[in-house]
Design a protein around this motif. Structure first.
Motif, PDB file in Angstrom:
ATOM      1  N   UNK A 223       0.797  -1.017   0.035  1.00 26.95           N
ATOM      2  CA  UNK A 223       0.058  -0.037   0.124  1.00 26.95           C
ATOM      3  C   UNK A 223       0.811   1.297   0.061  1.00 26.95           C
ATOM      4  N   UNK A 224       1.917   1.190   0.817  1.00 29.39           N
ATOM      5  CA  UNK A 224       3.010   2.412   0.953  1.00 29.39           C
ATOM      6  C   UNK A 224       3.335   2.702  -0.484  1.00 29.39           C
ATOM      7  N   UNK A 225       3.896   1.762  -1.073  1.00 28.64           N
ATOM      8  CA  UNK A 225       4.651   2.060  -2.209  1.00 28.64           C
ATOM      9  C   UNK A 225       3.589   2.446  -3.581  1.00 28.64           C
ATOM     10  N   UNK A 226       2.272   1.658  -3.623  1.00 24.50           N
ATOM     11  CA  UNK A 226       1.324   2.134  -4.310  1.00 24.50           C
ATOM     12  C   UNK A 226       0.994   3.525  -4.236  1.00 24.50           C
ATOM     13  N   UNK A 227       0.930   4.048  -3.252  1.00 21.10           N
ATOM     14  CA  UNK A 227       0.313   5.362  -2.752  1.00 21.10           C
ATOM     15  C   UNK A 227       1.672   6.364  -3.060  1.00 21.10           C
ATOM     16  N   UNK A 228       2.808   6.064  -2.876  1.00 20.51           N
ATOM     17  CA  UNK A 228       4.031   6.976  -3.068  1.00 20.51           C
ATOM     18  C   UNK A 228       4.034   7.228  -4.612  1.00 20.51           C
ATOM     19  N   UNK A 229       3.883   6.051  -5.547  1.00 15.01           N
ATOM     20  CA  UNK A 229       3.974   6.115  -6.794  1.00 15.01           C
ATOM     21  C   UNK A 229       2.915   6.939  -7.366  1.00 15.01           C
ATOM     22  N   UNK A 230       1.544   6.977  -6.757  1.00 20.80           N
ATOM     23  CA  UNK A 230       0.525   7.698  -7.485  1.00 20.80           C
ATOM     24  C   UNK A 230       0.729   9.294  -6.864  1.00 20.80           C
ATOM     25  N   UNK A 231       1.177   9.607  -5.564  1.00 15.63           N
ATOM     26  CA  UNK A 231       1.171  10.937  -5.322  1.00 15.63           C
ATOM     27  C   UNK A 231       2.256  11.806  -5.639  1.00 15.63           C
ATOM     28  N   UNK A 232       3.344  10.911  -5.793  1.00 17.18           N
ATOM     29  CA  UNK A 232       4.505  11.538  -6.184  1.00 17.18           C
ATOM     30  C   UNK A 232       5.369  12.587  -5.164  1.00 17.18           C
ATOM     31  N   UNK A 233       5.075  12.210  -3.928  1.00 15.88           N
ATOM     32  CA  UNK A 233       5.485  13.075  -2.977  1.00 15.88           C
ATOM     33  C   UNK A 233       6.981  12.329  -2.450  1.00 15.88           C
ATOM     34  N   UNK A 234       7.097  11.424  -2.993  1.00 17.87           N
ATOM     35  CA  UNK A 234       8.557  10.916  -2.520  1.00 17.87           C
ATOM     36  C   UNK A 234       9.350  10.801  -3.817  1.00 17.87           C
ATOM     37  N   UNK A 235      10.831  11.202  -3.504  1.00 18.18           N
ATOM     38  CA  UNK A 235      11.612  11.422  -4.501  1.00 18.18           C
ATOM     39  C   UNK A 235      11.737   9.932  -5.245  1.00 18.18           C
ATOM     40  N   UNK A 236      12.472   9.840  -6.342  1.00 18.77           N
ATOM     41  CA  UNK A 236      12.353   8.530  -7.159  1.00 18.77           C
ATOM     42  C   UNK A 236      13.271   7.637  -6.217  1.00 18.77           C
ATOM     43  N   UNK A 237      14.483   8.361  -5.795  1.00 23.71           N
ATOM     44  CA  UNK A 237      15.755   7.204  -5.327  1.00 23.71           C
ATOM     45  C   UNK A 237      15.135   6.494  -4.048  1.00 23.71           C
ATOM     46  N   UNK A 238      14.362   7.441  -3.257  1.00 20.59           N
ATOM     47  CA  UNK A 238      13.929   6.911  -1.953  1.00 20.59           C
ATOM     48  C   UNK A 238      12.827   5.807  -2.247  1.00 20.59           C
ATOM     49  N   UNK A 239      11.894   6.147  -3.383  1.00 20.28           N
ATOM     50  CA  UNK A 239      10.837   5.129  -3.578  1.00 20.28           C
ATOM     51  C   UNK A 239      11.670   3.834  -4.182  1.00 20.28           C
ATOM     52  N   UNK A 240      12.704   3.882  -4.875  1.00 19.31           N
ATOM     53  CA  UNK A 240      13.368   2.748  -5.433  1.00 19.31           C
ATOM     54  C   UNK A 240      13.802   1.991  -4.356  1.00 19.31           C
ATOM     55  N   UNK A 241      14.416   2.612  -3.200  1.00 22.36           N
ATOM     56  CA  UNK A 241      15.016   1.926  -2.031  1.00 22.36           C
ATOM     57  C   UNK A 241      14.093   1.315  -1.338  1.00 22.36           C
TER      58      UNK A 241
END
Length: 343
Positions: free
Chosen positions: A270-288
């Motif tokens: 859920x966290x990853x899905x929301x992060x992808x959709x809202x774009x509030x986390x930079x790509x590097x942190x999201x990838x980690x």
């Protein structure tokens, strides 16, 4: 990788057949209020006091840790040598992750369940309850009350040794009154076995229009188990927040933080899905985060949608941080033979 889109909760399915005896009632509120008053906790405990069936270092810990993470590859590899030694617990866990997987594994699982039950595993015996729809689906020819009686006997033997699960299931399988059932739920929670408490709360909280007083009590019970770091309670509270359209609430944020640290697959997803959709986390942190989830769960939807760091050194550092996230997850077994996750 084996995949079955189903969660089975063997004893819970059996209790559904008990009708009103396990149905939450308003008269239960004073009983649970007294329980909460005598066991106060208002913030997440720094310790994880859960009545786990295995601790790190136990023979089957890594195998069941694999089951809990839905890492069937790890679980099967760890279970195989113990199954070959006719270990009843290993037989049960192996059967639980392979039945229904193929025309070869389904009869193999039946044999393992039966051998496990005959050797003293009560959950294996309970699998063959006629009220278990999984038994009816795959092994309808052998589902019978005789296996339930066998399970009752085995749980009673465990209860004599002080086993918290044996005490609880020997009571609830013995035709209890509603008050006896509630007291068994409370006693289990006092001994750090939180599944019965969470299941009771979920019966109320998941209703479309629950009684408001009962709903408030259900949330208090879920919070109690959540403060003790019990993952199913954390997941149910997150579902409740989502149900009430509070995915950005402070409560949800703290649930995510806690769930990620404890290895909740639902909250990682859920966290990853929301992060992808809202774009509030930079790509590097999201990838980690996505890479860590992929390592931990052996494949998770989302990683393929995230760009890898293009610089080789940045990618190496990101992979290192992802592994560190994995290593930080607390190794605690909260599933048991009555609650086997299979998706």
């Amino acid at each position: 990788m084996r995949l079955k889109v189903v969660i089975i909760s063997l004893v819970s399915l059996l209790l559904m057949g008990c009708g009103d005896k396990t149905k939450p009632q308003k008269s239960d509120i004073p009983l649970f209020e007294a329980f909460l008053a005598s066991n106060p906790i208002s913030e997440v405990s720094s310790e994880i006091a859960i009545a786990s069936i295995y601790k790190p270092g136990d023979a089957l810990f890594n195998a069941v840790w694999g089951v809990q993470r839905r890492r069937w590859d790890i679980a099967e590899k760890e279970l195989k040598p113990w199954v070959e030694k006719n270990d009843p617990e290993a037989m049960f866990w192996m059967a639980s992750i392979i039945y229904g997987s193929s025309i070869l594994d389904t009869p193999k699982a039946k044999r393992l369940f039966m051998e496990s039950a005959k050797l003293g595993n009560p959950y294996a015996a309970l699998f063959f309850s006629p009220k278990n729809n999984q038994c009816q689906l795959y092994y309808s020819d052998v589902c019978s009350e005789e296996w339930v009686s066998k399970a009752q006997t085995l749980f009673a033997e465990q209860a004599k040794k002080g086993d918290v699960r044996g005490i609880y299931y020997s009571k609830v399988l013995n035709n209890p009154t509603h008050e006896e059932y509630v007291q068994a739920v409370i006693e289990a929670a006092e001994n750090h076995y939180y599944y019965p408490l969470v299941e009771y709360a979920n019966k109320t909280a998941r209703k479309h229009e629950p009684n408001k007083d009962m709903e408030k009590m259900a949330i208090k019970l879920l919070q109690y188990a959540r403060y003790h770091n019990f993952v199913p309670a954390i997941e149910m509270l997150a579902n409740y927040e989502a149900k009430n359209k509070r995915t950005s609430s402070l409560q949800m944020k703290t649930l995510y933080e806690q769930g990620l640290k404890l290895g909740s697959k639902k909250l990682w997803q859920s966290y990853i899905a929301l992060a992808i959709n809202n774009g509030k986390i930079n790509n590097n942190e999201l990838f980690i985060t996505a890479q860590a989830a992929d390592i931990f769960f052996g494949g998770l939807i989302g990683l393929g949608l995230i760009d890898k760091p293009k610089d080789e050194d940045e990618l190496k550092e990101a992979n290192k941080k992802a592994q560190e996230k994995v290593d930080e997850v607390k190794k605690v077994i909260y599933i048991d033979g009555a609650h086997v996750p299979l998706y």
